[in-house]
Design a protein around this motif. Sequence first.
Motif, mmCIF file in Angstrom:
data_model
loop_
_atom_site.group_PDB
_atom_site.id
_atom_site.type_symbol
_atom_site.label_atom_id
_atom_site.label_comp_id
_atom_site.label_asym_id
_atom_site.label_seq_id
_atom_site.Cartn_x
_atom_site.Cartn_y
_atom_site.Cartn_z
ATOM 1 N N ASP A 129 58.782 -12.477 -33.611
ATOM 2 C CA ASP A 129 58.830 -12.140 -35.041
ATOM 3 C C ASP A 129 58.710 -13.398 -35.900
ATOM 4 O O ASP A 129 58.020 -13.408 -36.918
ATOM 5 N N GLN A 130 59.419 -14.447 -35.473
ATOM 6 C CA GLN A 130 59.397 -15.691 -36.249
ATOM 7 C C GLN A 130 58.017 -16.341 -36.221
ATOM 8 O O GLN A 130 57.558 -16.887 -37.236
ATOM 9 N N SER A 177 57.551 -19.628 -30.584
ATOM 10 C CA SER A 177 58.904 -19.930 -31.046
ATOM 11 C C SER A 177 59.736 -20.530 -29.917
ATOM 12 O O SER A 177 59.801 -19.990 -28.815
ATOM 13 N N TRP A 224 62.886 -11.696 -31.267
ATOM 14 C CA TRP A 224 63.122 -12.445 -32.507
ATOM 15 C C TRP A 224 62.131 -13.606 -32.605
ATOM 16 O O TRP A 224 61.580 -13.879 -33.675
ATOM 17 N N ASP A 279 65.410 -15.468 -26.683
ATOM 18 C CA ASP A 279 65.446 -14.483 -27.767
ATOM 19 C C ASP A 279 63.999 -14.079 -28.082
ATOM 20 O O ASP A 279 63.448 -14.418 -29.136
#
Lengths: 259, 247
Positions: free
Chosen positions: A70-71, A57, A67, A64
Amino acid sequence: MVTRPLIEYGRTGQPLDIPVLDVHAHIGSFASTIAPALERQVEEMKRVGVRWQIVSSVEGIHGDIVWGNDQAAHAAHRYRGILFAYCHVSGQYPELMESELERCFADPVFRGIKVYQAGTPYDHPVYEPVWRFASTRHLPVLAHTWGGNLTGLDRVALQYPDVPFLMGHSGSGFAWEAYLEAARKAPNLYLDLTYSREHTNMIEHFVEAVGSSRIVWGSDAPTFSLSHQIGKILFARISDEDKRAILFYTSARLFGFQP
Amino acid sequence: MEICDAFFGVGAWFRRDRLLPWRTEELVALMDHFGIGSAVAHSNFTAGGGNAWHGNAILAEIVLRTPRLTPAFSYTPFPHRDSPRVDDLLTAMRQANSRMLFLFPHSAYPIRTVYGELLEACVAHRIPVGLNRENLTPAWIEELLRTWPDLRVLLVGCAYQEEIWVYPLLRRFEHLRLCVGHYFIPPDAPLRFLDEFPARRLVFGSGLPFFSPGGLIAHLMYAPIAQADREAIFSGNILQWMEEVRW
């Protein structure tokens, strides 16, 4: 059975019918460009004939981290069997390293570790848990590098000879000699050709110098065009056997993919 | 598919990397490999910081021996009384059948004062002007486009994240065309671009001998765009501009 020379696919825009693994891709947008939607990214893969992509990501790289991982997992689950994920960890956030590695690799969509040059050299002690984890779990590491500046990755590769390290953007800035020198010293260092530019004769020289078994292909999509990046290989003045190795067989061996 | 390469350097230059080809026969062999039928050639000598007048002479000699190349001369407007003038350049261009000008200016130069006479002549003769973004600021390019609204400008060398200022310039200045180079490689770029601008605003230019064209060719060939648009980008747009030069 492939009968056409691979350059013909690039000349005619026909989808490839050989296995192709993109080991350097992303999801998300950088500051000065907005990426197309993920489904457009996957459409382009189909249009070109890229079967698999391992993504990290962009927002995760920019800080980040949780997050972002997770993405990456979410994208890989949404396009299961097509997209896979890198677990991104950063020397700027050592407190997140071990927990993120454990969390990510509990999920089989994660296939490698992604690190970026953000201020801490790769041979700084803060990275040692990462390299130990990679060694224990037999995981490849994709490391961003730029312009021949490896920030210690070459030294780390010598310390952890069982970990495959991919030198992201090999040859960037036309600093091809530094990458070759490092690859010659450490047999577990691999040239990752992902790069916006295409310096004439450089891919041919890399193949001649270290062989296609040390070279992997990535697109950097959606930052760059996947078709542009693969065109560099399809049109290169190397054998089709070398092209197939760069597009799949070398990285498949490192990441455990089957054709 | 006819391909005419609008950004193609020939001859030797100052700081060559030893991996890069420079002999004309090497470049012609690369044209054959990549399926590039013709090219608008500029002088690497000039692009690499050498004297434009000497670069033009080298270029003229090379294209005489290589009919697939059309010369794009260059010019540096020196202030001395004994320097070559704009009229001298135009005469040399006519003699060599040069139908494009490639300039390698620097943003530090005051554009109207230094380039005014030259660019007025380019407007009068409809000579397209190639500009390499490398040493230029977006503000300098904007001033050039604003000052000469009828000048035919081809911008080369934009990077892949420069849409942030290139798109607004394209919207505001119809006489700006963009070379598919490093700028033009984000996914869906042809589609996103053609959603807003007609295909005539794009021109294929490889950057040989520094950059190899395979990626760009594949990028355009895999793009789901109309064949007519693809042909315009690969060759039609630049050939049309060169046909429209009037002496």
